[in-house]
Enzyme design. Structure first.
Site, PDB file in Angstrom:
ATOM      1  N   ASP A   1     -21.652 -25.881  45.646  1.00 47.39           N
ATOM      2  CA  ASP A   1     -21.227 -27.264  45.742  1.00 47.39           C
ATOM      3  C   ASP A   1     -21.288 -28.060  45.069  1.00 47.39           C
ATOM      4  O   ASP A   1     -21.410 -29.732  45.080  1.00 47.39           O
ATOM      5  CB  ASP A   1     -22.306 -27.148  47.258  1.00 47.39           C
ATOM      6  CG  ASP A   1     -23.719 -27.469  46.913  1.00 47.39           C
ATOM      7  OD1 ASP A   1     -23.412 -26.474  46.391  1.00 47.39           O
ATOM      8  OD2 ASP A   1     -24.286 -27.968  47.716  1.00 47.39           O
ATOM      9  N   SER A   2     -21.792 -27.817  43.630  1.00 43.59           N
ATOM     10  CA  SER A   2     -21.250 -28.107  42.825  1.00 43.59           C
ATOM     11  C   SER A   2     -19.781 -29.454  42.382  1.00 43.59           C
ATOM     12  O   SER A   2     -20.064 -30.781  41.954  1.00 43.59           O
ATOM     13  CB  SER A   2     -21.920 -28.397  41.334  1.00 43.59           C
ATOM     14  OG  SER A   2     -21.056 -26.808  40.993  1.00 43.59           O
TER      15      SER A   2
ATOM     16  N   ASP B   1     -20.337 -20.524  47.696  1.00 44.03           N
ATOM     17  CA  ASP B   1     -21.600 -21.316  48.374  1.00 44.03           C
ATOM     18  C   ASP B   1     -21.794 -22.541  49.264  1.00 44.03           C
ATOM     19  O   ASP B   1     -20.369 -23.571  49.381  1.00 44.03           O
ATOM     20  CB  ASP B   1     -22.351 -22.751  47.376  1.00 44.03           C
ATOM     21  CG  ASP B   1     -23.244 -23.034  47.098  1.00 44.03           C
ATOM     22  OD1 ASP B   1     -24.041 -22.496  47.304  1.00 44.03           O
ATOM     23  OD2 ASP B   1     -23.822 -24.200  45.595  1.00 44.03           O
TER      24      ASP B   1
ATOM     25  N   GLU C   1     -28.779 -22.075  50.546  1.00 43.48           N
ATOM     26  CA  GLU C   1     -30.284 -22.636  49.677  1.00 43.48           C
ATOM     27  C   GLU C   1     -31.373 -22.415  51.043  1.00 43.48           C
ATOM     28  O   GLU C   1     -30.808 -22.860  51.783  1.00 43.48           O
ATOM     29  CB  GLU C   1     -30.334 -24.253  49.631  1.00 43.48           C
ATOM     30  CG  GLU C   1     -29.424 -24.677  48.292  1.00 43.48           C
ATOM     31  CD  GLU C   1     -28.933 -26.133  48.168  1.00 43.48           C
ATOM     32  OE1 GLU C   1     -30.100 -26.736  48.448  1.00 43.48           O
ATOM     33  OE2 GLU C   1     -28.286 -26.525  46.661  1.00 43.48           O
TER      34      GLU C   1
ATOM     35  N   GLU D   1     -34.041 -22.236  40.387  1.00 39.16           N
ATOM     36  CA  GLU D   1     -33.754 -23.779  40.038  1.00 39.16           C
ATOM     37  C   GLU D   1     -34.329 -24.465  39.468  1.00 39.16           C
ATOM     38  O   GLU D   1     -35.372 -24.868  40.605  1.00 39.16           O
ATOM     39  CB  GLU D   1     -32.485 -24.667  41.171  1.00 39.16           C
ATOM     40  CG  GLU D   1     -32.308 -25.949  40.298  1.00 39.16           C
ATOM     41  CD  GLU D   1     -30.747 -26.233  40.738  1.00 39.16           C
ATOM     42  OE1 GLU D   1     -30.281 -25.574  41.395  1.00 39.16           O
ATOM     43  OE2 GLU D   1     -30.210 -26.992  40.078  1.00 39.16           O
TER      44      GLU D   1
HETATM   45  N1  LIG Z   1     -22.772 -31.366  36.851  1.00 38.87           N
HETATM   46  C1  LIG Z   1     -23.802 -30.721  37.262  1.00 38.87           C
HETATM   47  N2  LIG Z   1     -24.889 -29.738  36.839  1.00 38.87           N
HETATM   48  C2  LIG Z   1     -25.935 -29.432  37.180  1.00 38.87           C
HETATM   49  O1  LIG Z   1     -26.716 -28.100  37.132  1.00 38.87           O
HETATM   50  C3  LIG Z   1     -25.927 -29.561  38.805  1.00 38.87           C
HETATM   51  C4  LIG Z   1     -24.818 -30.420  39.594  1.00 38.87           C
HETATM   52  N3  LIG Z   1     -23.652 -30.688  38.934  1.00 38.87           N
HETATM   53  N4  LIG Z   1     -24.753 -30.573  40.860  1.00 38.87           N
HETATM   54  C5  LIG Z   1     -25.539 -30.292  41.519  1.00 38.87           C
HETATM   55  C6  LIG Z   1     -27.317 -29.864  41.246  1.00 38.87           C
HETATM   56  C7  LIG Z   1     -28.012 -30.728  40.565  1.00 38.87           C
HETATM   57  N5  LIG Z   1     -28.065 -30.132  40.259  1.00 38.87           N
HETATM   58  C8  LIG Z   1     -29.270 -30.962  38.615  1.00 38.87           C
HETATM   59  C9  LIG Z   1     -29.009 -32.388  38.943  1.00 38.87           C
HETATM   60  C10 LIG Z   1     -29.596 -33.307  38.043  1.00 38.87           C
HETATM   61  C11 LIG Z   1     -31.019 -32.595  37.323  1.00 38.87           C
HETATM   62  C12 LIG Z   1     -31.720 -33.583  36.391  1.00 38.87           C
HETATM   63  O2  LIG Z   1     -30.692 -34.966  35.797  1.00 38.87           O
HETATM   64  N6  LIG Z   1     -32.452 -33.016  35.650  1.00 38.87           N
HETATM   65  C13 LIG Z   1     -33.183 -33.761  34.891  1.00 38.87           C
HETATM   66  C14 LIG Z   1     -35.083 -34.612  34.833  1.00 38.87           C
HETATM   67  C15 LIG Z   1     -34.459 -34.469  36.349  1.00 38.87           C
HETATM   68  C16 LIG Z   1     -34.447 -35.614  35.888  1.00 38.87           C
HETATM   69  O3  LIG Z   1     -34.827 -37.132  35.600  1.00 38.87           O
HETATM   70  O4  LIG Z   1     -33.343 -36.661  37.250  1.00 38.87           O
HETATM   71  C17 LIG Z   1     -33.286 -32.808  33.163  1.00 38.87           C
HETATM   72  O5  LIG Z   1     -33.308 -33.362  32.229  1.00 38.87           O
HETATM   73  O6  LIG Z   1     -33.602 -31.415  33.344  1.00 38.87           O
HETATM   74  C18 LIG Z   1     -31.095 -31.539  37.340  1.00 38.87           C
HETATM   75  C19 LIG Z   1     -30.378 -30.383  38.240  1.00 38.87           C
HETATM   76  C20 LIG Z   1     -27.714 -29.486  39.189  1.00 38.87           C
HETATM   77  N7  LIG Z   1     -26.881 -28.977  39.916  1.00 38.87           N
HETATM   78  C1  LIG Z   2     -26.591 -25.637  40.572  1.00 42.36           C
HETATM   79  C2  LIG Z   2     -25.847 -24.109  41.219  1.00 42.36           C
HETATM   80  C3  LIG Z   2     -27.261 -23.089  41.296  1.00 42.36           C
HETATM   81  C4  LIG Z   2     -25.219 -23.993  42.131  1.00 42.36           C
HETATM   82  O1  LIG Z   2     -25.932 -24.223  43.233  1.00 42.36           O
HETATM   83  C5  LIG Z   2     -24.373 -25.405  41.993  1.00 42.36           C
HETATM   84  O2  LIG Z   2     -23.772 -25.325  41.194  1.00 42.36           O
HETATM   85  O3  LIG Z   2     -23.487 -25.633  43.065  1.00 42.36           O
HETATM   86 MG   LIG Z   3     -25.105 -25.044  45.241  1.00 41.68          MG
END
Ligand SMILES: Nc1nc(=O)c2c([nH]1)NC[C@@H]1CN(c3ccc(C(=O)N[C@@H](CCC(=O)O)C(=O)O)cc3)CN21
Ligand SMILES: CC(C)C(=O)C(=O)O
Ligand SMILES: [Mg+2]
Length: 271
Positions: free
Chosen positions: A50-51, A89, A121, A187
Site C-alpha cells: 500500500d506504499s 498488502d 498490519e 518494521e
Molecule cells: N517510499 C516509501 N518508503 C517506505 O519505507 C515506506 C513508504 N514509502 N510508505 C509507507 C511506509 C512509511 N514508511 C516510512 C516512512 C518514513 C520513514 C522515515 O522518515 N523515517 C525516519 C525517522 C522518522 C522521522 O523522522 O520521520 C528515518 O530517518 O528513518 C520511515 C518509514 C515505510 N513505508
Molecule cells: C514497507 C512495507 C512493509 C509495506 O508494507 C509497504 O510497502 O506497503
Molecule cells: Mg504496507
C-alpha cells in the site's frame, strides 16, 4: 534463498530458509515491468505494498489507498512473475472491522489478482483476522513494529520495540505466529529486539529497518533504486540512482530534439 532448482517460491521455502539460516529477499513492486526484472534477478518475494499510496498515486501517506486501487497493480505483478512469491498488502479500511471483512478482502486479492498471499498490519489487534484468513487456506504475512497505517496513533514514523516496548513487540509476534501467519514483517525496530523476536519465533522474520538478525530483508523498491524524491528512511541503502539516469535521459533527448539530432533517418519511416 536464490536457488535455480526452485520453480516457484512457496511458503515452505520461507520456513526452510529460517530453519537452514538462509536469507530471504523481498522488494515492493507495483507494475509488470519491475516485477519481471526483480523476478528474473532472483528476488524471492514481491510485495504489492500500500506504499503505492506514496510511490504510485502521489498521496502523503498510505491511508487513502483502497482495495480497488491495489487489485489491478497486484494483478500486473502476479502476472509478470515466474518464480517470485507475490504478496498483496491489505489497505487501511479493508480488514479492521473484523474477521469477515478481512476474509472478504483477502478473497478479492486471491480471486482477482493471482497473488499468493496477503499481508496485514497489527499483532494482537489483528490476530483474529489472521486466524480467519488462514483458516480459508490463504497464507498471511503479518506486519508488526511500526505500522504505517497507524502512523497518526503512533505519533509519526517512530521506532517501535524500544525499552519497555519490546514486551508489546514480543506479544504481537507471538500473537501472529499463534494465529497462523507464515512470516512476520518487523518494521523500524532496534536490531536487538528483532533478534529476540527471530530467536523466539518458529516462523521467519522479515526486516524493514529491523537490522541484520532476521530471516529476510524487504525494502520499498523506489527508495532502494534512488527514484523516490525527497527524504528516504535512514534504514534504506540505495543500490542505483534511477532519478539521475532518467533526468540525464530526459535532458539528452530534449537537447537532441532541439538540435534536430532526433529523430534521425533510422527513427523515421521512409516512403
Ligand atoms: N517510499 C516509501 N518508503 C517506505 O519505507 C515506506 C513508504 N514509502 N510508505 C509507507 C511506509 C512509511 N514508511 C516510512 C516512512 C518514513 C520513514 C522515515 O522518515 N523515517 C525516519 C525517522 C522518522 C522521522 O523522522 O520521520 C528515518 O530517518 O528513518 C520511515 C518509514 C515505510 N513505508
Ligand atoms: C514497507 C512495507 C512493509 C509495506 O508494507 C509497504 O510497502 O506497503
Ligand atoms: Mg504496507
Amino acid at each position: 534463498m536464490a536457488d535455480a532448482v526452485i520453480k516457484r517460491v512457496r511458503t515452505r521455502h520461507f520456513q526452510n530458509a529460517k530453519e537452514q539460516g538462509i536469507k530471504i529477499t523481498g522488494l515492493t513492486s507495483y507494475d509488470m515491468l519491475t516485477a519481471a526484472i526483480f523476478d528474473q534477478a532472483g528476488i524471492d518475494f514481491l510485495l504489492v505494498g500500500d506504499s503505492a499510496g506514496n510511490n504510485v498515486f502521489g498521496y502523503d501517506t498510505t491511508l487513502p489507498v483502497t482495495l480497488d486501487q491495489l487489485i489491478p497493480l497486484t494483478r500486473a505483478v502476479a502476472g509478470a512473475v515466474k518464480r517470485a512469491f507475490v504478496v498483496g498488502d491489505m489497505p487501511f479500511g479493508s480488514y479492521e472491522t473484523g474477521p469477515d471483512e478481512a476474509l472478504h478482502s483477502a478473497f478479492r486479492f486471491m480471486k482477482e489478482t493471482g497473488a499468493h498471499a496477503v499481508k496485514l498490519e497489527g499483532g494482537v489487534r489483528s490476530a483474529e483476522q489472521i486466524r480467519r484468513i488462514v483458516s480459508a487456506g490463504i497464507p498471511v504475512m503479518a506486519h508488526i513494529g511500526f505500522t504505517p497505517q497507524s502512523e497518526h496513533q503512533l505519533g509519526g514514523h517512530v521506532i517501535q520495540g524500544r525499552g519497555e516496548g519490546v514486551e508489546q513487540l514480543l506479544a504481537d509476534a507471538h500473537a501472529v505466529e499463534d494465529a497462523g501467519a507464515f512470516a512476520v514483517v518487523l518494521e523500524m525496530v532496534p536490531a536487538e529486539a528483532a533478534k529476540r523476536v527471530t530467536d523466539e519465533l518458529k516462523i521467519p522474520t522479515i526486516s524493514v529497518g529491523a537490522g541484520p538478525h532476521t530471516t529476510g530483508q524487504l525494502l520499498v523498491w523506489t527508495d532502494w533504486a534512488g527514484l523516490t524524491q525527497g527524504r528516504i528512511p535512514s534504514f534504506v541503502k540505495q543500490y542505483a540512482n534511477l532519478s539521475q539516469v532518467l533526468t540525464d535521459a530526459a535532458k539528452a533527448w530534449t537537447a537532441d530534439v532541439v538540435s534536430g539530432a532526433y529523430p534521425g533517418p533510422e527513427n523515421s519511416y521512409q516512403g
